[in-house]
Design an enzyme around this catalytic site. Sequence first.
Site: not given
Ligand code: RUG
Length: 807
Positions: A548, A654, A354, A650, A542-543
């Site tokens: 970002k 949305k 991810h 994601t 978002k975080r």
């Molecule tokens: O940062 C990613 C996002 O881009 C992605 O859409 C999401 C689901 O696939 O996962 C996020 N992400 C990646 N969250 N934690 C991580 C690393 O552990």
Amino acid sequence: MLRSKEKFKEIFVDRIETIYGISLEESSDLEQYTALSSMIKDYIHRNWVQTHKRYNDAKAKQVYYLSIEFLPGKQLGTNLLNLGLTDICKEALSDLNISLEELESIENDPGIGNGGLGRLGSCFLESMASSNLPGHGCTIRYEHGLFRQKIIGEDQVEVIDDWIENGNVWEVRKPNRAVEVKFGGNVKMDNVDGRTVFIHENYDTVLAVPHDMPVIGYNNNTVNTLRLFSAEVKEEVDYTLLSGDETRKSLEYEVAVKKISESLYPNDESHEGKVLRLKQQYFLVSAGLQTIIKRYRRKGGAIRNFYKDIAIHINDTHPSLAIPELMRIFLDEYKLGWDEAWGIVTKTISYTNHTIMPEALEKWSIDMFKGLLPRIYMIVEEINRRFNLELERKYGQDENKKREMSILYHGQVHMANLAIIGSHSVNGVAKVHTEILKNQVMKNFYEFYPEKFNNKTNGITHRTWLLKANPSLSKLITSAIGDTWITKPSHLTDLLRFKEDNSFKEQVMKSKKENKELLQKIIEDKHGISIDTNSIIDVQVKRIHEYKRQLLNVLHILDLYYRLKDNPKLDIYPRTFIFGGKAAPGYFMAKRVINLINSVGKIVNNDKSLNDKIKVIYLEGYRASLAERIFPATDVSEQISTASKEASGTGNMKFMLNGALTIGTLDGANIEIRNAVGDENFFKFGLTVQEVLKYYADGGYNSREIYDRNFRIKRILNSLVDGSIFGTKDRFRCIYDSLLYHNDQYFVLKDFEEYVRTQNKVEQKFKDKNSWAESCIVNIANAGIFSSDRTIKEYAEEIWNIEEVLK
Ligand code: RUG
């Protein structure tokens, strides 16, 4: 029985009386919420049993999705919706003068996840259940979530997220299904009947107790399971029988056990934090696998067929210990030989990456790993030894390959390498992300195992994010094209027929206005700020992370501020900038960005000379349930990460689904969104992935040059440190320095000018109501491919080899 309003009321009133021994009139909101949820849960139970039976009768292959987090959002509303009970429940409660919305608001969002990764897992579970696919989740039942975010002054303040303070009505505790997870100790080798056996001794035992939550499919009687494990002591100790030293040891052990499922993402900067995180990971996989195998065996499954009947998915590297743990069970408990065990394991397990952010590609110190998991370490060593032999066969003594591909190297255990080596499938989460994995981050592995790599672009469940979150738009869509889109989201493209229909466009915009008014009320109640619902609602939720680039957004706001100060008559369309999201407690820069946003908000929201043309709001405590109020009200979706950094995103999907237009870089799934809607319905700007990677490789970027030649950028950046608008000198020195003295690692200044130009285009388009409405419709119509129904179908067919099980 809940399908008649009168019966519904009768059961509800009866529940309150039988659970609490009081009348409805005397009951509190919390008691009403609990009674309502418990009766819905009982209603679900029948279908839960039936679903298990159906899967067993069909001897269906099942998938278990192991994830260190999920983010399901409040359950009452989701469950009512998928059971088709929302309307009847609303009406029944309204007859009793109770508001369903108010009861829903009492429920805490389950604190078992923190961002995109966890929410993706929950969207997948919903889509699997709604698609009649036998798929379940496994995670940890954290007592405390990440934290509850408060904004005090301009800063984020973290408060404990005690999400189970009132219990969790939706779970079923199953102590009789608990399993033991072992930590520490040593491994003794022995010889039994000419065969080496490994005996793990002197270990500490932790009991993993399952708590099952139902995952309900939409209108299809399917109920799958999300299993949460809590860490508990094996036997309560009678301290009266212990000596002083024994009591101390025993108490220490108890505390250590409870810590494992105490909180999500403990601070892992310190050594203890790291040990705890590794403990959590092993706890999850060991508990998960043991219960999966026990169940499999109870139903008569044969271990040699395991991979034919069961698929196990590891969501990111966090659960990759599933590979050696499954090996341990097969070798030590079922006495399989290495090759046979390895064959089954690698055919069972699949892995999703991810992120390419190096800090998330986990590595553990070998010493720590070995001490905590001695038997697992031995197995990892053997996997590594065998893999290195394969490498040698192919490449000879190539130290570079070894360094980059070994699991054990330089005193560390490389979890991503373990995940790739032990899985039959490795996927990225958007096309460009998968290409970066194949050609950069995991290039060596792609050359070695090309057949393992594939892409599965993320998706979101459109039932939660449109049907539930946006009832007014959903009704409108159904009135135009019928309701098949609810189970077949690709049918949303039928809306394209209406993109030039003026009356439909008007209705879409009317629905948007209504949603803006709902959000306005939340903002007014919570923050005491009134926003203009005719303004452009421009949102970045978002975080908070440097990649970002919330910073780019806020620099643009500062630019607007200065332009308006220069010329109060400047003709700009009123805009409300909304931010939301948590910063990791130890992430200093992210917390300074939150402070900056709030500081800018204070200045612009209170400056009368700006005539309310811009407003800045930081929504406190962004979470799944608040997100459901935000997406439907948004006009502009900010997806402005540095190209190459956001694996998929994601939130972008949305927003699109709710008719917002994206201003975005060519990063992650933005690229696929733009391809789906066309250039004229998407505002693209910024460096491409190739350009970013080239700059990183050749060092050809110099942020200082941009500062020196661009007066507007200079003025904004100077304001961060000169005390002119923020009161104190050097207030945002760290941000200033990161942009100028650390060469702006995320290319904020490089993309700034094009971003501002593109924002002007957004404004021009918004002024043309007709064209804006048409683009909204095109976005909604093309969002079907970003439904997690599509994603999950691809996983089911191409990775897990599971099929739907119908009645
Ligand atoms: O940062 C990613 C996002 O881009 C992605 O859409 C999401 C689901 O696939 O996962 C996020 N992400 C990646 N969250 N934690 C991580 C690393 O552990």
